[in-house]
Design an enzyme around this catalytic site. Structure first.
Site: not given
Ligand code: ARG
Length: 267
Positions: A43, A192-193, A90
């Site tokens: 993503h 993320s990632g 993902d």
């Molecule tokens: N989707 C988020 C990003 O793009 C990461 C979210 C992780 N959230 C969590 N509560 N652990 O950076």
């Protein structure tokens, strides 16, 4: 309070941590798994941009002399990645334009063996330059890399938690696992990632990739991570496939074919 509830990381402690960037702006975390390959979340890849990766520095903005920035040549996104209702598969791999040299500040992280299964409750670590609180604007996220502990929760148990709280089934799909922390430590947007890593006999292994959550650091809501072990075969297949198309590999292959012919015509 950083990541959410984390602390600033020491230099050289997480030498596989990578920042995935577009036009020098951090968009996601990632990790170095090989001289020329970086692992991240699907993503994080949202179109044909000129991505670069920065590593070797705990500060995401300024270039320390130990820092290296490398353009991304190619990206492989898992073909069954989807993000409708929940996020699944993902995972993505980025091939760098050139291999990086390892140093005290730049080292790859180990991937789990096929048979490896992280035990539930194990204390692992997530790192990143993401937001320190759910409500923090993304542009005031920290410059300094943050770290926080996460206890592993397996998929089934994690699904029960989400089911109880949100009355929704199967939010954590196959190939994902969860991490939580009693004191509200969590990953958040911008992390993320990035890697979720655990230590085994002095060796660090990446078990997860920061994927999603319900807000950040909310009590009773685990963070969800792609399960790296589950994707091990996929990862190895992608790297092998790309290497077989690699010009250097092709050249070597070509030479192997040419040599026997050469020996035929020489007296
Ligand atoms: N989707 C988020 C990003 O793009 C990461 C979210 C992780 N959230 C969590 N509560 N652990 O950076």
């Amino acid at each position: 309070m950083r990541i959410v509830g984390g602390v600033p990381a020491a230099e050289k402690k997480w030498p596989w941590q990578v920042s995935l960037q577009i036009r020098d702006t951090h968009i996601c975390g990632a990790s170095l798994i090989h001289h020329q390959w970086v692992l991240t979340a699907a993503h994080c890849i949202f179109g044909h941009f000129e991505y670069t990766v920065k590593m070797g520095d705990i500060n995401v903005r300024h270039g320390a002399h130990t820092a290296v920035t490398v353009p991304v040549r190619d990206i492989v996104v898992h073909k069954y990645y989807y993000s409708i209702g929940t996020i699944s598969n993902d995972i993505a791999l980025a091939l760098l334009e050139f291999p990086v040299n390892y140093s005290s500040h730049i080292q790859p992280i180990c991937l789990p063996e096929k048979t490896f299964k992280v035990e539930s409750g194990k204390e692992c670590w997530v790192t990143g330059w993401g937001k320190r609180e759910e409500s923090e604007p993304s542009d005031s996220a920290p410059f300094h890399l943050q770290e926080a502990e996460q206890n592993i929760i397996h998929r089934q148990k994690c699904n029960e938690i989400f089911q109880r709280k949100l009355s929704r089934n199967d939010m954590v799909t196959e190939g994902a696992l969860c991490g939580s922390n009693e004191r509200g430590k969590d990953s958040c947007q911008g992390d993320s990632g990035g890697p979720l890593v655990c230590e085994y006999n002095n060796t660090w292994i990446q078990v997860g990739i920061v994927s999603w959550g319900i807000g950040c650091g909310r009590r009773g809501f685990p963070g969800v991570y792609a399960d790296v072990g589950y994707f091990r075969d996929w990862l190895v297949a992608q790297v092998n496939q790309a290497s077989s198309l690699d010009p250097v590999a092709l050249l070597t292959f070509g030479l192997l074919l040419v040599l026997p012919l050469g020996t035929l015509v020489t007296p």
